[in-house]
Design a protein around this motif. Structure first.
Motif, short mmCIF file in Angstrom:
data_model
loop_
_atom_site.label_atom_id
_atom_site.label_comp_id
_atom_site.label_asym_id
_atom_site.label_seq_id
_atom_site.Cartn_x
_atom_site.Cartn_y
_atom_site.Cartn_z
N SER A 527 0.84 -1.20 0.00
CA SER A 527 0.00 0.00 0.00
C SER A 527 0.88 1.25 0.00
O SER A 527 1.93 1.27 0.64
CB SER A 527 -0.86 -0.01 1.26
N SER A 529 0.51 3.61 1.70
CA SER A 529 0.61 4.09 3.09
C SER A 529 1.65 3.33 3.90
O SER A 529 1.89 3.64 5.06
CB SER A 529 -0.75 3.95 3.77
N ASP A 560 -4.07 3.34 -6.23
CA ASP A 560 -2.62 3.52 -6.33
C ASP A 560 -2.28 3.79 -7.81
O ASP A 560 -2.15 2.87 -8.62
CB ASP A 560 -1.91 2.24 -5.83
#
Ligand code: M6R
Length: 617
Positions: A527, A529, A560
């Motif tokens: 991810s 993040s 993404d």
């Protein structure tokens, strides 16, 4: 999971018992460790049940025949609460007069508090099951109307359950109820059926009715009445079964593997069931290791083989992060031959779907000899590894039949996370809020899985297109690394294609030499993040291999966009916290392998040279 059959009526030349036994035989594919039947005859409920396979039940019925009847229920049990014994087998009786019998699939989460109340009322129990609690509650609630009693009881139960009940005073009636667990109705001529799936009655009728969530159905030979748990009249969804008996066993899927991939939302949800309280705190009453000993653990060693070892590799990231206890993962067959440093402050966690893998079993015995606390994460009640361990945390994936492990992998990761969070709670390394947040996110995973499984058409197309590939590579980083290894293992074992998984950071240390024009490479992207800029590093890895001609098949989180310029194909997965991502990112790789092997005309469920349970070293 358990198999359930209910029948009212008569077909020429057969009795209710014959119909139910035939249904149980057709449900054998679901896997089970005990079986039983109950029928209503001559103002009584007569029952028989046995641990082991149906042959044991058949022999018991020969030794002590039951009277002829037109009302019967039957059950094959996959043990959850209580081992696979005669006593724990279903049906369970309710009431002192034994006039009520009940069978159950699923897990009653609040059975412990209900049982405490029943014990205080002076009710005795003959088994260790959660099911018997429902039987006793039903007997208490019964005042002449079995449907109404069922309605009272289901509103007191929490969890996932399908229940079927008969009562001696209601011949010709079977009442069923479902919440988060399957139950279908079969409609016949002067006879009706209930089954955990259509395989239970496909020998008699193809007219089925799908029940909705939280519904109760009452069948007689001439009627099918459906109500909601609130008592309001309800409708089922009628349909005609077009599958043959073999396809029915697979729920209409082409293979057990495909069926088991589709069952993954349930495998995760069921493994989470009953392990947290309302505030998100972990409650693991089932662990038999003293809290004090768990607080003293100085090192965790996870031992497992194959897919289970990859589940362990995923778990290591979470367990160390949450508990700050050093955690190592070792192939079970290597563990005991290398003089491991293990003592009484070590917690050795074995992971095994079957509970019978000899390599893992021998490693557990070795850990016991060294004085470690041993804990088994296992999918099979009554199997050897849990019995040899100090404690067990069962996964509730249901029986896995395909040799290639899929739903068990997700359930193993889920159970390992439950263990990690429990240790963090005991040792105070995570706050209550943090634990509640993670358990909440885990609870969201089944829903995300269902969404993901509904979007796999493109993956299947890619797989069919790649059916003649000679080699496929898989890259991942952090928790995506074991996912890459698992993706490669799936492809090797069922499609017989050379496949390798690598840690993306390792590329430049050798594997990048394998990249040549057209080489397909799956990349499991973390991810955006994820901490420490890991996402950007993996995006760079994609660029590096694409610059050398690789065909990049990118598994990335929804939204993404950084990967878009470098991806030949993008497979999207729902956003989820980094540590939970393997529960989603592995799914496209399972579907890919399954579809590709099918396209190659291979036996997906029983690949060459392999056995489901490896019981030799
Ligand atoms: O029953 P277990 O989980 O102990 O089995 C371990 C491995 O043999 C198993 O995961 C194997 O690698 C699977 N065939 C992989 O799909």
């Amino acid at each position: 999971m358990c198999g359930i059959v209910g029948y009212v009526g008569t077909t020429s030349g057969t009795t209710a018992l014959d119909v139910v036994m035939e249904g149980l035989a057709r449900l054998e594919y679901r896997g089970y460790d005990s079986a039983g039947v109950a029928l209503v005859a001559e103002g009584q409920v007569a029952a028989q049940k046995r641990a082991g396979k149906l042959v044991n039940l058949r022999q018991a019925l020969v030794d002590a025949p039951l009277p002829a009847s037109r009302t019967a229920i039957g059950h094959t049990r996959w043990a959850t609460h209580g081992g696979p014994t005669d006593q724990n087998a279903h049906p369970h009786r309710g009431g002192d007069d034994g006039k009520l019998a009940l069978i159950h699939n699923g897990i009653i989460e609040n059975f412990h508090s209900l049982k405490t109340q029943l014990l205080a009322d002076g009710v005795g129990f003959a088994s260790e099951t959660d099911t018997e609690v429902a039987a006793q509650l039903l007997a208490q609630a019964y005042a002449g109307d079995l449907t109404e009693a069922m309605r009272t009881v289901v509103n007191r139960l929490e969890g996932a359950f399908t229940l079927l009940a008969v009562h001696a005073d209601n011949p010709g009636v079977v009442v069923g109820a479902r919440r988060n667990s399957p139950l279908v109705v079969g409609r016949g001529e002067h006879e009706n059926f209930l089954g955990s799936d259509v395989a239970a009655f496909i020998g008699h009728t193809r007219q089925a009715i799908e029940l909705g969530q939280d519904q109760i159905v009452t069948i007689t030979p001439e009627s099918i009445d459906i109500i909601g748990f609130d008592g309001a009249p309800a409708q089922g969804k009628p349909y005609e079964v077009t599958w043959d008996a073999a396809a029915a066993e697979k729920g209409g899927h082409r293979s057990f593997m495909a069926k088991e991939i589709a069952e993954q939302p349930h495998a995760v949800a069921d493994t989470l069931l009953g392990r947290t309280d309302e505030s998100g705190r972990l409650v693991l009453d089932e662990l038999r290791i003293a809290e004090e000993d768990l607080r003293r653990v100085s090192k965790i060693t996870i031992i497992a083989c194959g897919t289970a070892a990859y589940a362990g590799m995923v778990a290591k990231y979470a367990i160390e992060h949450w508990t700050r206890i050093p955690c190592e993962v070792e192939l079970a067959h290597e563990f005991r031959y290398r003089d491991p440093v293990i003592d009484s402050t070590s917690l050795v966690v074995s992971i095994s779907q079957s509970g019978e893998t000899m390599d893992t079993l021998m490693a557990v015995k070795h850990a016991n000899d060294l004085g470690a606390h041993t804990l088994s994460i296992c999918n099979t009640h009554g199997s050897t590894i849990p019995r040899e361990s100090d404690a067990v945390l069962y996964t509730h994936a249901g029986p896995e039949i395909a040799v290639a492990s899929t739903k068990a992998f997700l359930a193993q990761i889920t159970a390992s996370y439950i263990l990690g969070l429990y240790l963090a709670q005991l040792r105070g390394t995570l706050s209550e809020e943090e634990i509640a947040e993670i358990t909440h996110e885990l609870g969201e995973v089944p829903h995300k899985l269902s969404h993901l499984l509904d979007s796999m058409d493109r993956v299947r197309e890619i797989a069919r297109f790649m059916a003649d590939s000679r080699s496929v590579l898989f890259l991942g980083r952090h928790v995506g690394f074991p996912v890459a290894l698992e993706g490669a293992l799936k492809l090797k074992e069922i499609a017989y294609i050379h496949a390798e998984g690598f840690a993306a950071g390792e590329l430049k240390h050798g594997p990048i030499a394998l990249i040549e024009p057209g080489q397909p490479v799956f990349i499991v992207v973390p991810s955006p993040s994820t901490a420490h800029g890991l996402h950007g590093k993996v995006v760079s890895n994609i660029q590096e291999i694409r610059a050398r001609g690789a065909r990049t098949l990118v598994i990335a989180e929804e939204g993404d966009d950084d990967v878009v310029p470098f991806a030949d194909e993008i497979i999207r997965v729902p956003a989820t916290p980094t540590l939970l991502a393997p529960l989603l990112t592995v799914v496209p790789l399972q579907v890919f392998a399954c579809e590709l092997a099918t396209a190659r005309g291979l036996d997906v469920d029983q690949p060459r040279n392999l056995a489901k349970s490896v019981t030799v070293e």
